[in-house]
Design a protein around this motif. Structure first.
Motif, PDB file in Angstrom:
ATOM      1  N   GLN A 144       0.829  -1.212   0.000  1.00 38.88           N
ATOM      2  CA  GLN A 144       0.000   0.000   0.000  1.00 38.88           C
ATOM      3  C   GLN A 144       0.863   1.261   0.000  1.00 38.88           C
ATOM      4  OE1 GLN A 144      -3.045  -0.290  -0.695  1.00 38.88           O
ATOM      5  NE2 GLN A 144      -3.191  -2.489  -0.363  1.00 38.88           N
ATOM      6  N   ILE A 145       1.995   1.234   0.692  1.00 42.87           N
ATOM      7  CA  ILE A 145       2.904   2.393   0.686  1.00 42.87           C
ATOM      8  C   ILE A 145       3.461   2.615  -0.717  1.00 42.87           C
ATOM      9  CG2 ILE A 145       5.101   3.305   1.541  1.00 42.87           C
ATOM     10  CD1 ILE A 145       4.521   1.882   4.197  1.00 42.87           C
ATOM     11  N   LEU A 146       3.853   1.538  -1.395  1.00 39.18           N
ATOM     12  CA  LEU A 146       4.373   1.654  -2.755  1.00 39.18           C
ATOM     13  C   LEU A 146       3.291   2.125  -3.721  1.00 39.18           C
ATOM     14  CD1 LEU A 146       6.551  -1.595  -2.978  1.00 39.18           C
ATOM     15  CD2 LEU A 146       7.354   0.749  -2.698  1.00 39.18           C
ATOM     16  N   THR A 147       2.051   1.736  -3.459  1.00 38.03           N
ATOM     17  CA  THR A 147       0.943   2.123  -4.330  1.00 38.03           C
ATOM     18  C   THR A 147       0.596   3.595  -4.177  1.00 38.03           C
ATOM     19  OG1 THR A 147      -0.018  -0.105  -4.276  1.00 38.03           O
ATOM     20  CG2 THR A 147      -1.488   1.696  -4.893  1.00 38.03           C
ATOM     21  N   PHE A 148       0.539   4.076  -2.921  1.00 36.67           N
ATOM     22  CA  PHE A 148       0.017   5.423  -2.663  1.00 36.67           C
ATOM     23  C   PHE A 148       1.084   6.454  -2.298  1.00 36.67           C
ATOM     24  CE2 PHE A 148      -3.701   2.639  -1.642  1.00 36.67           C
ATOM     25  CZ  PHE A 148      -4.537   3.106  -2.648  1.00 36.67           C
ATOM     26  N   THR A 149       2.300   6.035  -1.986  1.00 31.19           N
ATOM     27  CA  THR A 149       3.402   6.936  -1.584  1.00 31.19           C
ATOM     28  C   THR A 149       2.904   8.074  -0.684  1.00 31.19           C
ATOM     29  OG1 THR A 149       3.189   8.279  -3.629  1.00 31.19           O
ATOM     30  CG2 THR A 149       4.743   6.424  -3.657  1.00 31.19           C
ATOM     31  N   PRO A 150       2.325   7.758   0.474  1.00 33.22           N
ATOM     32  CA  PRO A 150       1.738   8.799   1.330  1.00 33.22           C
ATOM     33  C   PRO A 150       2.798   9.779   1.843  1.00 33.22           C
ATOM     34  CG  PRO A 150       1.045   6.593   2.005  1.00 33.22           C
ATOM     35  CD  PRO A 150       2.188   6.426   1.062  1.00 33.22           C
ATOM     36  N   PRO A 151       2.470  11.054   1.969  1.00 38.90           N
ATOM     37  CA  PRO A 151       3.471  12.065   2.337  1.00 38.90           C
ATOM     38  C   PRO A 151       3.972  11.982   3.772  1.00 38.90           C
ATOM     39  CG  PRO A 151       1.278  13.032   2.242  1.00 38.90           C
ATOM     40  CD  PRO A 151       1.146  11.648   1.696  1.00 38.90           C
ATOM     41  N   ILE A 152       3.305  11.179   4.608  1.00 44.14           N
ATOM     42  CA  ILE A 152       3.733  11.041   6.000  1.00 44.14           C
ATOM     43  C   ILE A 152       4.551   9.771   6.207  1.00 44.14           C
ATOM     44  CG2 ILE A 152       2.914  10.904   8.407  1.00 44.14           C
ATOM     45  CD1 ILE A 152       2.497  13.582   7.181  1.00 44.14           C
ATOM     46  N   ASN A 153       4.458   8.818   5.290  1.00 45.38           N
ATOM     47  CA  ASN A 153       5.256   7.592   5.405  1.00 45.38           C
ATOM     48  C   ASN A 153       6.684   7.843   4.928  1.00 45.38           C
ATOM     49  OD1 ASN A 153       2.311   6.172   4.916  1.00 45.38           O
ATOM     50  ND2 ASN A 153       3.693   4.876   6.132  1.00 45.38           N
ATOM     51  N   ASP A 155       9.439   5.252   5.771  1.00 37.47           N
ATOM     52  CA  ASP A 155       9.975   3.922   5.457  1.00 37.47           C
ATOM     53  C   ASP A 155       9.279   3.344   4.219  1.00 37.47           C
ATOM     54  OD1 ASP A 155      11.617   4.119   7.635  1.00 37.47           O
ATOM     55  OD2 ASP A 155      10.349   2.898   8.949  1.00 37.47           O
ATOM     56  N   HIS A 156      10.064   2.745   3.341  1.00 34.27           N
ATOM     57  CA  HIS A 156       9.581   2.056   2.139  1.00 34.27           C
ATOM     58  C   HIS A 156       8.949   2.997   1.114  1.00 34.27           C
ATOM     59  CE1 HIS A 156      10.309  -1.508   4.498  1.00 34.27           C
ATOM     60  NE2 HIS A 156       9.396  -1.159   5.387  1.00 34.27           N
ATOM     61  N   ASN A 157       9.028   4.300   1.344  1.00 27.53           N
ATOM     62  CA  ASN A 157       8.412   5.234   0.408  1.00 27.53           C
ATOM     63  C   ASN A 157       9.403   5.540  -0.732  1.00 27.53           C
ATOM     64  OD1 ASN A 157       7.158   7.425  -0.911  1.00 27.53           O
ATOM     65  ND2 ASN A 157       6.196   8.087   0.986  1.00 27.53           N
ATOM     66  N   PRO A 158       9.054   5.195  -1.968  1.00 26.97           N
ATOM     67  CA  PRO A 158       9.987   5.419  -3.083  1.00 26.97           C
ATOM     68  C   PRO A 158      10.253   6.899  -3.376  1.00 26.97           C
ATOM     69  CG  PRO A 158       7.847   4.705  -3.895  1.00 26.97           C
ATOM     70  CD  PRO A 158       7.808   4.544  -2.406  1.00 26.97           C
ATOM     71  N   LEU A 159       9.421   7.791  -2.816  1.00 30.06           N
ATOM     72  CA  LEU A 159       9.614   9.231  -3.038  1.00 30.06           C
ATOM     73  C   LEU A 159      10.439   9.896  -1.940  1.00 30.06           C
ATOM     74  CD1 LEU A 159       6.073  10.339  -4.288  1.00 30.06           C
ATOM     75  CD2 LEU A 159       8.041   9.555  -5.617  1.00 30.06           C
ATOM     76  N   LYS A 160      10.922   9.103  -0.992  1.00 32.76           N
ATOM     77  CA  LYS A 160      11.621   9.667   0.159  1.00 32.76           C
ATOM     78  C   LYS A 160      12.831  10.507  -0.242  1.00 32.76           C
ATOM     79  CE  LYS A 160      13.785   8.357   4.547  1.00 32.76           C
ATOM     80  NZ  LYS A 160      14.165   7.240   5.459  1.00 32.76           N
ATOM     81  N   GLU A 161      13.524  10.119  -1.298  1.00 34.30           N
ATOM     82  CA  GLU A 161      14.741  10.824  -1.698  1.00 34.30           C
ATOM     83  C   GLU A 161      14.481  11.933  -2.723  1.00 34.30           C
ATOM     84  OE1 GLU A 161      17.442  10.266  -0.064  1.00 34.30           O
ATOM     85  OE2 GLU A 161      16.526   8.584   1.009  1.00 34.30           O
ATOM     86  N   SER A 162      13.248  12.036  -3.222  1.00 29.84           N
ATOM     87  CA  SER A 162      12.986  13.005  -4.290  1.00 29.84           C
ATOM     88  C   SER A 162      11.895  14.021  -3.964  1.00 29.84           C
ATOM     89  CB  SER A 162      12.608  12.273  -5.588  1.00 29.84           C
ATOM     90  OG  SER A 162      11.437  11.488  -5.402  1.00 29.84           O
ATOM     91  N   ASP A 163      10.983  13.687  -3.069  1.00 29.97           N
ATOM     92  CA  ASP A 163       9.882  14.594  -2.744  1.00 29.97           C
ATOM     93  C   ASP A 163      10.317  15.554  -1.637  1.00 29.97           C
ATOM     94  OD1 ASP A 163       7.419  15.398  -1.044  1.00 29.97           O
ATOM     95  OD2 ASP A 163       6.510  14.616  -2.876  1.00 29.97           O
ATOM     96  N   PRO A 164      10.317  16.872  -1.891  1.00 30.51           N
ATOM     97  CA  PRO A 164      10.818  17.826  -0.884  1.00 30.51           C
ATOM     98  C   PRO A 164      10.001  17.842   0.397  1.00 30.51           C
ATOM     99  CG  PRO A 164       9.828  18.982  -2.753  1.00 30.51           C
ATOM    100  CD  PRO A 164       9.960  17.551  -3.153  1.00 30.51           C
ATOM    101  N   PHE A 165       8.686  17.653   0.297  1.00 29.94           N
ATOM    102  CA  PHE A 165       7.863  17.660   1.510  1.00 29.94           C
ATOM    103  C   PHE A 165       8.224  16.476   2.406  1.00 29.94           C
ATOM    104  CE2 PHE A 165       4.183  16.566   4.087  1.00 29.94           C
ATOM    105  CZ  PHE A 165       3.834  17.790   4.636  1.00 29.94           C
ATOM    106  N   ILE A 166       8.338  15.296   1.825  1.00 32.78           N
ATOM    107  CA  ILE A 166       8.681  14.105   2.602  1.00 32.78           C
ATOM    108  C   ILE A 166      10.066  14.256   3.220  1.00 32.78           C
ATOM    109  CG2 ILE A 166       9.105  11.612   2.486  1.00 32.78           C
ATOM    110  CD1 ILE A 166       7.019  11.481   0.253  1.00 32.78           C
ATOM    111  N   GLN A 167      11.002  14.832   2.474  1.00 35.18           N
ATOM    112  CA  GLN A 167      12.341  15.070   3.004  1.00 35.18           C
ATOM    113  C   GLN A 167      12.300  16.026   4.197  1.00 35.18           C
ATOM    114  OE1 GLN A 167      14.197  16.357  -0.695  1.00 35.18           O
ATOM    115  NE2 GLN A 167      15.406  14.492  -0.759  1.00 35.18           N
ATOM    116  N   LEU A 168      11.444  17.040   4.119  1.00 35.86           N
ATOM    117  CA  LEU A 168      11.338  18.011   5.211  1.00 35.86           C
ATOM    118  C   LEU A 168      10.641  17.413   6.433  1.00 35.86           C
ATOM    119  CD1 LEU A 168      10.533  21.190   3.109  1.00 35.86           C
ATOM    120  CD2 LEU A 168      12.569  20.814   4.518  1.00 35.86           C
TER     121      LEU A 168
END
Length: 211
Positions: A144-153, A155-168
């Motif tokens: 489900q994390i890989l499917t939806f890439t939620p901004p609060i997750n 761990d396991h989020n593929p956008l962790k290294e590219s999404d500025p909000f998730i990084q912040l």
């Protein structure tokens, strides 16, 4: 499949006393504050022909779904809930991180924990799925994390290294007090403004009465 729970109409008794995976989704009028000008990006999930923004995916393996959602998340304690920790960081709650806490946040003032739990209940619905085989829970959560890439997750989020909000979110979670969000501080002030005005009025009356 996943079962939909509206806290206002269903309450919390509908949540299963079983292990499984849950998904927090935002109501239409809910808004998650931005950080340093970066807004969260959401994937959508369709429930009964209505699309909701996915906020967070979590699991309940060592406890029931009910206990995880109601006794941890809705209690607003960031030490026991990474969801609450992220909300506390985004909203600039005055938590501390000490050597004694082993890297976990401490938010001792109950009023702030109540605000976090209240915000979740006021702004979110949840979906949950009972997973009887606890060995499958990790796989279901990650799917489900890989499917939806939620901004609060994180761990396991593929956008962790590219999404500025998730990084912040990741950055400010580890800074005591989180991001000093002016919008949230304004919201908090507006909630208490009527009480402040009443107190000022009473003090003014008392001043002239004693003068």
């Amino acid at each position: 499949g996943y079962k939909f729970v509206d806290f206002e109409t269903d309450g919390t008794d509908e949540i299963a006393m079983s292990p499984g995976v849950y998904i927090w989704i935002l109501k239409d009028n809910a808004e998650l504050p931005s950080i340093e000008g970066f807004s969260p990006q959401f994937s959508l999930v369709e429930i009964n022909r209505h699309k909701y923004r996915v906020l967070y995916v979590g699991q309940a393996k060592k406890e029931s779904l009910y206990d995880r959602v109601v006794k941890n998340h809705l209690k607003g304690n960031p030490r026991r809930s990474t969801l609450c920790w992220s909300i506390a960081a985004i909203m600039g709650m005055p938590y501390t991180i000490t050597a004694k806490s082993k890297g976990k946040p401490e938010l001792r003032d109950k009023k702030y924990r109540t605000q976090i739990g209240g915000w979740l209940k006021e702004n979110c619905h949840i979906l949950y799925k009972v997973v009887k085989n606890t060995n499958s829970i990790d796989d279901e959560e990650i799917k489900q994390i890989l499917t939806f890439t939620p901004p609060i997750n994180l761990d396991h989020n593929p956008l962790k290294e590219s999404d500025p909000f998730i990084q912040l979110v990741s950055k400010y979670r580890h800074i005591p007090g989180g991001f000093k969000n002016p919008k949230y501080l304004q919201y908090t002030f507006s909630k208490f403004l009527p009480y402040i005005l009443i107190a000022v009025g009473l003090l003014t009356i008392l001043y002239f009465a004693l003068k």
